[in-house]
Design a protein around this motif. Structure first.
Motif, PDB file in Angstrom:
ATOM      1  N   UNK A 194      -8.202  15.086  54.896  1.00  0.00           N
ATOM      2  CA  UNK A 194      -9.247  15.321  53.905  1.00  0.00           C
ATOM      3  C   UNK A 194      -9.984  16.645  54.123  1.00  0.00           C
ATOM      4  N   UNK A 195      -9.594  17.375  55.160  1.00  0.00           N
ATOM      5  CA  UNK A 195     -10.282  18.621  55.503  1.00  0.00           C
ATOM      6  C   UNK A 195      -9.479  19.823  55.028  1.00  0.00           C
ATOM      7  N   UNK A 196     -10.145  20.750  54.345  1.00  0.00           N
ATOM      8  CA  UNK A 196      -9.511  21.964  53.830  1.00  0.00           C
ATOM      9  C   UNK A 196     -10.368  23.159  54.218  1.00  0.00           C
ATOM     10  N   UNK A 197      -9.720  24.212  54.714  1.00  0.00           N
ATOM     11  CA  UNK A 197     -10.455  25.422  55.069  1.00  0.00           C
ATOM     12  C   UNK A 197      -9.706  26.626  54.510  1.00  0.00           C
ATOM     13  N   UNK A 198     -10.444  27.524  53.858  1.00  0.00           N
ATOM     14  CA  UNK A 198      -9.842  28.671  53.178  1.00  0.00           C
ATOM     15  C   UNK A 198     -10.430  29.970  53.711  1.00  0.00           C
ATOM     16  N   UNK A 199      -9.552  30.854  54.175  1.00  0.00           N
ATOM     17  CA  UNK A 199     -10.008  32.155  54.632  1.00  0.00           C
ATOM     18  C   UNK A 199     -10.333  33.062  53.453  1.00  0.00           C
ATOM     19  N   UNK A 200      -9.620  32.898  52.347  1.00  0.00           N
ATOM     20  CA  UNK A 200      -9.840  33.742  51.170  1.00  0.00           C
ATOM     21  C   UNK A 200     -11.257  33.589  50.635  1.00  0.00           C
ATOM     22  N   UNK A 201     -11.740  32.350  50.587  1.00  0.00           N
ATOM     23  CA  UNK A 201     -13.086  32.098  50.065  1.00  0.00           C
ATOM     24  C   UNK A 201     -14.105  31.854  51.164  1.00  0.00           C
ATOM     25  N   UNK A 202     -13.611  31.792  52.419  1.00  0.00           N
ATOM     26  CA  UNK A 202     -14.462  31.510  53.573  1.00  0.00           C
ATOM     27  C   UNK A 202     -15.278  30.248  53.340  1.00  0.00           C
ATOM     28  N   UNK A 203     -14.586  29.199  52.913  1.00  0.00           N
ATOM     29  CA  UNK A 203     -15.227  27.909  52.677  1.00  0.00           C
ATOM     30  C   UNK A 203     -14.457  26.811  53.397  1.00  0.00           C
ATOM     31  N   UNK A 204     -15.157  25.741  53.704  1.00  0.00           N
ATOM     32  CA  UNK A 204     -14.537  24.556  54.297  1.00  0.00           C
ATOM     33  C   UNK A 204     -15.013  23.342  53.511  1.00  0.00           C
ATOM     34  N   UNK A 205     -14.113  22.390  53.312  1.00  0.00           N
ATOM     35  CA  UNK A 205     -14.426  21.221  52.501  1.00  0.00           C
ATOM     36  C   UNK A 205     -13.883  19.976  53.180  1.00  0.00           C
ATOM     37  N   UNK A 206     -14.702  18.939  53.258  1.00  0.00           N
ATOM     38  CA  UNK A 206     -14.306  17.655  53.808  1.00  0.00           C
ATOM     39  C   UNK A 206     -14.398  16.629  52.689  1.00  0.00           C
ATOM     40  N   UNK A 207     -13.244  16.180  52.184  1.00  0.00           N
ATOM     41  CA  UNK A 207     -13.236  15.332  50.999  1.00  0.00           C
ATOM     42  C   UNK A 207     -13.771  16.123  49.827  1.00  0.00           C
ATOM     43  N   UNK A 208     -14.802  15.604  49.172  1.00  0.00           N
ATOM     44  CA  UNK A 208     -15.418  16.304  48.041  1.00  0.00           C
ATOM     45  C   UNK A 208     -16.614  17.149  48.456  1.00  0.00           C
ATOM     46  N   UNK A 209     -16.943  17.128  49.748  1.00  0.00           N
ATOM     47  CA  UNK A 209     -18.144  17.812  50.224  1.00  0.00           C
ATOM     48  C   UNK A 209     -17.825  19.198  50.758  1.00  0.00           C
ATOM     49  N   UNK A 210     -18.488  20.217  50.203  1.00  0.00           N
ATOM     50  CA  UNK A 210     -18.381  21.570  50.724  1.00  0.00           C
ATOM     51  C   UNK A 210     -19.351  21.698  51.892  1.00  0.00           C
ATOM     52  N   UNK A 211     -18.842  22.160  53.026  1.00  0.00           N
ATOM     53  CA  UNK A 211     -19.644  22.234  54.242  1.00  0.00           C
ATOM     54  C   UNK A 211     -20.352  23.577  54.310  1.00  0.00           C
ATOM     55  N   UNK A 212     -21.656  23.540  54.497  1.00  0.00           N
ATOM     56  CA  UNK A 212     -22.458  24.759  54.582  1.00  0.00           C
ATOM     57  C   UNK A 212     -22.308  25.344  55.981  1.00  0.00           C
ATOM     58  N   UNK A 213     -21.661  26.517  56.085  1.00  0.00           N
ATOM     59  CA  UNK A 213     -21.373  27.136  57.373  1.00  0.00           C
ATOM     60  C   UNK A 213     -21.937  28.548  57.452  1.00  0.00           C
ATOM     61  N   UNK A 214     -22.419  28.921  58.625  1.00  0.00           N
ATOM     62  CA  UNK A 214     -22.782  30.306  58.858  1.00  0.00           C
ATOM     63  C   UNK A 214     -21.501  31.108  59.078  1.00  0.00           C
ATOM     64  N   UNK A 215     -21.630  32.433  59.089  1.00  0.00           N
ATOM     65  CA  UNK A 215     -20.477  33.289  59.342  1.00  0.00           C
ATOM     66  C   UNK A 215     -19.818  32.953  60.676  1.00  0.00           C
ATOM     67  N   UNK A 216     -20.627  32.807  61.718  1.00  0.00           N
ATOM     68  CA  UNK A 216     -20.092  32.523  63.053  1.00  0.00           C
ATOM     69  C   UNK A 216     -19.449  31.149  63.112  1.00  0.00           C
ATOM     70  N   UNK A 217     -20.035  30.170  62.441  1.00  0.00           N
ATOM     71  CA  UNK A 217     -19.458  28.821  62.444  1.00  0.00           C
ATOM     72  C   UNK A 217     -18.121  28.804  61.729  1.00  0.00           C
ATOM     73  N   UNK A 218     -18.030  29.510  60.610  1.00  0.00           N
ATOM     74  CA  UNK A 218     -16.744  29.560  59.905  1.00  0.00           C
ATOM     75  C   UNK A 218     -15.685  30.224  60.779  1.00  0.00           C
ATOM     76  N   UNK A 219     -16.040  31.336  61.426  1.00  0.00           N
ATOM     77  CA  UNK A 219     -15.072  32.047  62.258  1.00  0.00           C
ATOM     78  C   UNK A 219     -14.554  31.150  63.380  1.00  0.00           C
ATOM     79  N   UNK A 220     -15.443  30.386  63.995  1.00  0.00           N
ATOM     80  CA  UNK A 220     -15.023  29.489  65.070  1.00  0.00           C
ATOM     81  C   UNK A 220     -14.136  28.372  64.524  1.00  0.00           C
ATOM     82  N   UNK A 221     -14.513  27.809  63.389  1.00  0.00           N
ATOM     83  CA  UNK A 221     -13.737  26.717  62.802  1.00  0.00           C
ATOM     84  C   UNK A 221     -12.355  27.194  62.365  1.00  0.00           C
ATOM     85  N   UNK A 222     -12.299  28.405  61.779  1.00  0.00           N
ATOM     86  CA  UNK A 222     -11.000  28.956  61.368  1.00  0.00           C
ATOM     87  C   UNK A 222     -10.112  29.214  62.583  1.00  0.00           C
TER      88      UNK A 222
END
Length: 216
Positions: free
Chosen positions: A138-166
């Motif tokens: 259920x988890x999707x992460x996109x480098x193109x849009x720098x977004x992460x989504x769990x199910x229908x919920x878009x996760x609010x991430x800082x720049x550093x958090x996204x970089x670590x998660x990616x």
């Protein structure tokens, strides 16, 4: 000089010297000496990066970071007291993307700024491409849009958090040490004391509703 930086620093002489150095290196710098007025400027001007001192009149840097983080999508680099782990960890927990201890050499500050800015999407970059998207259940992460989504919920991430998660998602199934992560994300090795990775992992677990005792 398209990159806009807001330097929030109440030491007038230090702020002027820092701004002059960064301007000579093709960065557009504005100075804000007070924390209580910095908040509205950050939200209205939306600079690419904010250099945020902790000790400020009106509001301290922690209060400013907490107040703007949910509405400001740029990068926050906090200036903290030397060797004060509490300041560093608190800043990261409130949503700062990175920290640097004062006093700091201008060249070191510039290098850190450039490293942080490289993570931002380029102007006009396509935001709809799925060429760099990873899906895990259920988890999707996109480098193109720098977004992460769990199910229908878009996760609010800082720049550093996204970089670590990616980075973690890119090495799914493999163990990455603190040294691996720090080398990749900040270009430094683990000194046995740096808690920045721990703080970001803790924030990511909360945002992903993950249980550290039974992680999924």
């Amino acid at each position: 000089m398209n990159t806009r930086i807001l330097l929030v620093e109440d030491d007038e002489r230090l702020a002027e010297l820092t701004a002059e150095y960064l301007t000579r290196n093709d960065l557009q710098v504005a100075i804000e000496p007070r924390g209580d007025t910095a908040e509205s400027r950050i939200l209205s001007e939306q600079p690419d990066l904010v250099i945020l001192d902790v000790m400020l009149p009106g509001k301290d840097g922690f209060e400013v970071c907490r107040a703007v983080r949910s509405q400001y999508r740029g990068v926050i680099l906090m200036l903290t007291a030397r060797d004060e782990d509490f300041d560093q960890i608190l800043g990261l927990e409130l949503g700062a993307d990175d920290y640097i201890a004062k006093p700091v050499q201008p060249r070191v500050l510039l290098a850190r700024i450039k490293a942080l800015l490289r993570r931002l999407p380029a102007a006009g970059e396509a935001a709809s491409s799925d060429a760099e998207t990873m899906v895990f259940g259920q988890f999707r992460i996109s480098l193109a849009t720098r977004t992460a989504q769990l199910g229908d919920q878009v996760i609010d991430l800082t720049t550093a958090e996204f970089d670590l998660l990616w980075l973690l998602a890119s090495h799914a199934g493999n163990v990455l040490s603190r040294d691996d992560l720090l080398q990749e994300l900040r270009g430094i090795g683990f000194d046995g004391l740096d808690r920045s990775i721990d703080a970001r992992i803790s924030r990511l677990r909360k945002k992903l509703n993950d249980d550290p005792e039974n992680p999924t």
